[in-house]
Design a protein around this motif. Sequence first.
Motif, PDB file in Angstrom:
ATOM      1  N   PHE A  46      38.891   7.622 -23.548  1.00  0.00           N
ATOM      2  CA  PHE A  46      37.961   7.010 -24.468  1.00  0.00           C
ATOM      3  C   PHE A  46      38.090   5.369 -24.204  1.00  0.00           C
ATOM      4  N   LYS A  47      36.863   4.759 -24.567  1.00  0.00           N
ATOM      5  CA  LYS A  47      36.830   3.228 -24.315  1.00  0.00           C
ATOM      6  C   LYS A  47      37.492   2.698 -25.659  1.00  0.00           C
ATOM      7  N   LYS A  48      38.376   2.027 -25.525  1.00  0.00           N
ATOM      8  CA  LYS A  48      38.601   0.953 -26.536  1.00  0.00           C
ATOM      9  C   LYS A  48      38.144   0.174 -27.091  1.00  0.00           C
ATOM     10  N   ARG A  49      37.208  -0.046 -28.301  1.00  0.00           N
ATOM     11  CA  ARG A  49      36.534  -0.804 -28.714  1.00  0.00           C
ATOM     12  C   ARG A  49      37.010  -2.085 -29.266  1.00  0.00           C
ATOM     13  N   ASN A  50      36.083  -3.152 -28.954  1.00  0.00           N
ATOM     14  CA  ASN A  50      36.269  -4.517 -29.666  1.00  0.00           C
ATOM     15  C   ASN A  50      36.077  -4.755 -30.872  1.00  0.00           C
ATOM     16  N   PRO A  51      36.619  -5.715 -31.861  1.00  0.00           N
ATOM     17  CA  PRO A  51      36.249  -5.758 -33.086  1.00  0.00           C
ATOM     18  C   PRO A  51      34.867  -6.157 -33.169  1.00  0.00           C
ATOM     19  N   VAL A  52      34.085  -5.782 -33.934  1.00  0.00           N
ATOM     20  CA  VAL A  52      32.704  -6.312 -34.385  1.00  0.00           C
ATOM     21  C   VAL A  52      32.755  -7.500 -35.181  1.00  0.00           C
ATOM     22  N   GLY A  53      33.838  -7.508 -35.930  1.00  0.00           N
ATOM     23  CA  GLY A  53      34.007  -8.664 -36.891  1.00  0.00           C
ATOM     24  C   GLY A  53      33.390  -8.381 -38.438  1.00  0.00           C
ATOM     25  N   ILE A  54      34.076  -9.127 -39.376  1.00  0.00           N
ATOM     26  CA  ILE A  54      33.766  -8.654 -40.430  1.00  0.00           C
ATOM     27  C   ILE A  54      32.455  -8.965 -41.144  1.00  0.00           C
ATOM     28  N   LYS A  55      31.741  -9.802 -40.396  1.00  0.00           N
ATOM     29  CA  LYS A  55      30.031 -10.291 -40.841  1.00  0.00           C
ATOM     30  C   LYS A  55      29.288  -9.148 -40.435  1.00  0.00           C
ATOM     31  N   LYS A  56      29.513  -8.732 -39.416  1.00  0.00           N
ATOM     32  CA  LYS A  56      28.897  -7.334 -38.817  1.00  0.00           C
ATOM     33  C   LYS A  56      29.135  -6.005 -39.657  1.00  0.00           C
ATOM     34  N   LEU A  57      30.526  -5.880 -40.012  1.00  0.00           N
ATOM     35  CA  LEU A  57      30.770  -4.844 -40.835  1.00  0.00           C
ATOM     36  C   LEU A  57      30.012  -4.975 -42.135  1.00  0.00           C
ATOM     37  N   LEU A  58      29.997  -6.275 -42.554  1.00  0.00           N
ATOM     38  CA  LEU A  58      29.425  -6.504 -43.992  1.00  0.00           C
ATOM     39  C   LEU A  58      27.865  -6.139 -43.969  1.00  0.00           C
ATOM     40  N   THR A  59      27.300  -6.588 -42.707  1.00  0.00           N
ATOM     41  CA  THR A  59      25.659  -6.390 -42.702  1.00  0.00           C
ATOM     42  C   THR A  59      25.372  -4.918 -42.643  1.00  0.00           C
ATOM     43  N   LEU A  60      26.176  -4.187 -42.115  1.00  0.00           N
ATOM     44  CA  LEU A  60      26.161  -2.602 -41.921  1.00  0.00           C
ATOM     45  C   LEU A  60      26.293  -2.023 -43.079  1.00  0.00           C
ATOM     46  N   LEU A  61      27.532  -2.237 -43.889  1.00  0.00           N
ATOM     47  CA  LEU A  61      27.582  -1.633 -45.071  1.00  0.00           C
ATOM     48  C   LEU A  61      26.589  -1.989 -46.255  1.00  0.00           C
ATOM     49  N   ARG A  62      26.158  -3.350 -46.271  1.00  0.00           N
ATOM     50  CA  ARG A  62      25.052  -3.679 -47.144  1.00  0.00           C
ATOM     51  C   ARG A  62      23.853  -2.767 -46.762  1.00  0.00           C
ATOM     52  N   GLY A  63      23.456  -2.610 -45.554  1.00  0.00           N
ATOM     53  CA  GLY A  63      22.417  -1.911 -45.064  1.00  0.00           C
ATOM     54  C   GLY A  63      22.358  -0.402 -45.784  1.00  0.00           C
ATOM     55  N   ALA A  64      23.573   0.020 -45.510  1.00  0.00           N
ATOM     56  CA  ALA A  64      23.724   1.468 -45.861  1.00  0.00           C
ATOM     57  C   ALA A  64      23.858   1.520 -47.227  1.00  0.00           C
ATOM     58  N   GLU A  65      24.063   0.792 -47.879  1.00  0.00           N
ATOM     59  CA  GLU A  65      24.275   0.888 -49.442  1.00  0.00           C
ATOM     60  C   GLU A  65      22.858   0.927 -50.024  1.00  0.00           C
ATOM     61  N   VAL A  66      21.992   0.003 -49.452  1.00  0.00           N
ATOM     62  CA  VAL A  66      20.788  -0.151 -49.918  1.00  0.00           C
ATOM     63  C   VAL A  66      19.911   1.039 -49.485  1.00  0.00           C
ATOM     64  N   LYS A  67      19.986   1.567 -48.501  1.00  0.00           N
ATOM     65  CA  LYS A  67      19.578   2.879 -48.052  1.00  0.00           C
ATOM     66  C   LYS A  67      19.921   3.991 -48.837  1.00  0.00           C
ATOM     67  N   LEU A  68      20.996   4.067 -49.168  1.00  0.00           N
ATOM     68  CA  LEU A  68      21.643   5.118 -50.030  1.00  0.00           C
ATOM     69  C   LEU A  68      21.029   4.803 -51.441  1.00  0.00           C
ATOM     70  N   ILE A  69      20.978   3.932 -51.960  1.00  0.00           N
ATOM     71  CA  ILE A  69      20.408   3.606 -53.540  1.00  0.00           C
ATOM     72  C   ILE A  69      18.948   3.949 -53.369  1.00  0.00           C
ATOM     73  N   GLU A  70      18.200   3.582 -52.280  1.00  0.00           N
ATOM     74  CA  GLU A  70      16.812   3.789 -52.081  1.00  0.00           C
ATOM     75  C   GLU A  70      16.465   5.213 -51.805  1.00  0.00           C
ATOM     76  N   SER A  71      17.535   6.116 -51.408  1.00  0.00           N
ATOM     77  CA  SER A  71      17.049   7.380 -51.248  1.00  0.00           C
ATOM     78  C   SER A  71      16.621   8.262 -52.196  1.00  0.00           C
TER      79      SER A  71
END
Lengths: 473, 450
Positions: free
Chosen positions: B111-136
């Motif tokens: 498997f390919k060892k991944r590099n960190p995407v960083g806290i900011k991207k993690l935050l962006t991804l999770l924010r987006g997921a939370e919004v979509k889940l609440i809007e679902s």
Amino acid sequence: MLSSQIKSNEIVFGSCNKDLLEEIIFYGIGLGADFVEIFLENTDNSSVLAEEDFITNVSPSFGRGAGIRIFKGEKDGFVSTNNLTKQGLMRSVSQAIEMLDITDNKREVFNGLNEHRDYSLSKKKWINEVPSINEISEKLLVSTKSLKKDNKIITRKGSYSRNLQEVIIASSDGTYVSDIRLHQTVGLNVIASDAQYRSSGSRRFGSSGMPNEFRLWDHEKAANDVFESSMNMLYADYVDAGQMPVVLANKFGGVIFHEACGHLLETTQIERGTTPFENKLNEKIAHESVTAIDEGISEGSFGSLSVDDEGMEPEKSVLIKDGILKKFISDRAGELRTGHKRTGSGRRQNYSFAAASRMRNTYIAKGEHSKEDLINSISDGLYCKSMGGGSVGATGQFNFAVEEGYLIKNGKLTSPVKGATLIGEAKEVMPKISMCGNDLELAPGFCGSISGSVNVTVGQPHIKVDSITVGGR
Amino acid sequence: MNSREITTQISKAADFLNLKKWDYGASFSNDYSVQVDKGEAKQLKASQKQILTIRVWNQSNLVGITTTSDISESGIKKALKQANIASDFGNKNETTEFSPLAKDPIKVKDFKKRNPVGIKKLLTLLRGAEVKLIESHESIKSVPYNGLSESFFERVYANSEGAFRSYSKSQAALYLYARAEEKNKKPRSSGSVKLGYGADDIDIESCIKEASNKTISHLNYSTIKTDKYLICFSPEAFLTIINAFSSMFNARSIIDGVSLSNKNSIGEKLSTEALNIYDDGLHEKNISSTPFDGEGTPTKRLCLINKGRIENFIHSESTARIFKTTPTGHAGLGSKVSVSPDWIVVEKSEENFDLKTSLDHSTYEGEFVYIEELNAIHAGVRASQGSFSLPFDGWLYKNGKKISIESATVAGDIKYLLKNIVNIESSQEVTTSGISPHIWVDELSITGDA
């Protein structure tokens, strides 16, 4: 003594690092943080396991680390590290600042650390006063030997653990404290077996801040309790499921309040919107016979603290008074985000967790009735003498296991039953606690939640719940 | 220090202390995680951890152990000294040795060892997921439990006879637990967890969809009558219960007398002949796979139940020696070595003629209880006695309709459960803890409110 060899015997931090701590906090504030907190930890732990008539495991461990928390508004960034050099701590501050994306120029004021409050002064000799591994081993072996009272006992275990934690907490509001915490626990476990029947019995004892406690432990009584419990339950039938009144024994019976209500009074639950009690302050949430307290000050109790993990002395919080909700259990973040004043309840397992609002010694206050009054008031129900663990979910639904139970018939205890689980919802069960006994006792335990596993005490007198769902077969 | 330098350091310190025989395991990790609350970052975390566990054998060949987070030169010396002292208390009745397989070749997954995407991207991804889940769904008011994390770690094993193993990898996890509420009804909550080698590998959309569907499906709830029911376990629930009773396959538990099995249980009929169970830590779907265990033994696929009969136990070095077999790659690292399963794979055997194949959870129209998720395992399972009494999330299927069960427990005995399996569905599902099809069991007790 051998224990003097299996220990660090180093007071690592002392008070000599004030300049460094201030420098780090100034650094964080200078970068735009509203608040900077440093939690330094040094641990020296040991555990011993006796199985049957032999010591099978001795496991010392030691370590050190730091947890650094930065607040900006209501957001917080937390970084933990094993690197306690100035460079390592500075890097952690930078990382937290970067995580929070702090770029504004507004600067808070940091006037330096207050005078050092050293709660550890009287505790520095504790490590030399705890029993040696030899002494522990001998006592555990005597204990496991005394469990061998019947051929039906097929396994016998005794375990001991000692956790010594030295902490320094410094923060930009001037907090600068040191403390040493000592927790010792000892447990006995047996399994009894006869053909297709099996049962188990266990008891755990624990203390905080009492180096000599293990020597005072009445291992014969403990062994008798464990033995009798396992033998009583060996041929027990499975409990018939259904709704019924129950009497919960004192001491560890208090886990019902811990799970059913205590967690829901932590401000972390308000922050999440997962407590039904959020807007119920000064409203009746329980039967008028219920007064419930959470405090960190009972001497020697497993959940007691001289100072919490955010540097605040614990207060005695009357959570529920005569059925009326009076207070929530709050930490720094809880106060910031919910407005409920801190109660000295900011707790964490170790440096790798940020502190959160957690229970300490939590119990239902004693009432007027005798244990017999409670049992006599039930014609058909369940007496829960010994409780197992439990949990509460995101909607307030709780559950916990009954390790040792007896049927109540016409006001008398009758046959033992096994396999019972009590389930319910806090809002519904609290008004049904209708009678409290006059025999309050506390019991030690471990509570796992957002900031890890922490030592707590649960407790209560005998209590009667008018109706609860008992899961069985 | 890197892992080679630590090994050298330990070797030098051991020579200095005249300790001839030692081994160690180490873990070094960097973790990053975020939580959000209605779009706002709540807590952002980063941690750097190092844990070193050293074992030392004394002149009587008794082993002692110490664990530390201090890997400085002085920390390593201290750990060796403490382990040496602890070895005086080593178990004289059951010795521990190096694994004979500690130098065998290991299979490292490609498997390919991944590099960190960083806290900011993690935050962006999770924010987006939370919004979509609440809007679902309009009833989903919040996502009280959520988190997105990524970890980068290295595991090491080495010993004084020259064994040295090391591997590093990356892993990410997303969990979303939504809370839904409707007027005059109790709040309901459910969720989903997804793993990946990196944050970018995680199927966020399916996590949102699963959390939303599960939560919404529980809005129409009702109490259930206390009785015995035909039960269908979801793959996740069945794996939970097999893992909870894995002491049946655990040689350490057998020796300690806390298992339902004994040394002679190999070949014992435990379930319907239609059932096969494997432990397969190297399975391609196991994101958390490790190529060697705490003693350096290579991980491998092992059949635990073959056509309903116990085929193998899982072993450490010492239990394998007692059972006169070879270690299986399931050990921890200790003076008393623990043993645990890696990744359970449940499947239908070729001997499946007596299954009631009409029992398919997606088409069966008779009455049954579907157990989606079992809760409070630590409180409700008596592994040494075989009994369980567990709260669960699930549905009652009746007359072609399904109604979420408000509050109930399922209770029984693991041996009864395994022997009363009436169907094993054909389709297997991958979960975070293993792979299993839906499993049907007859006549288990459900306690409800009604």
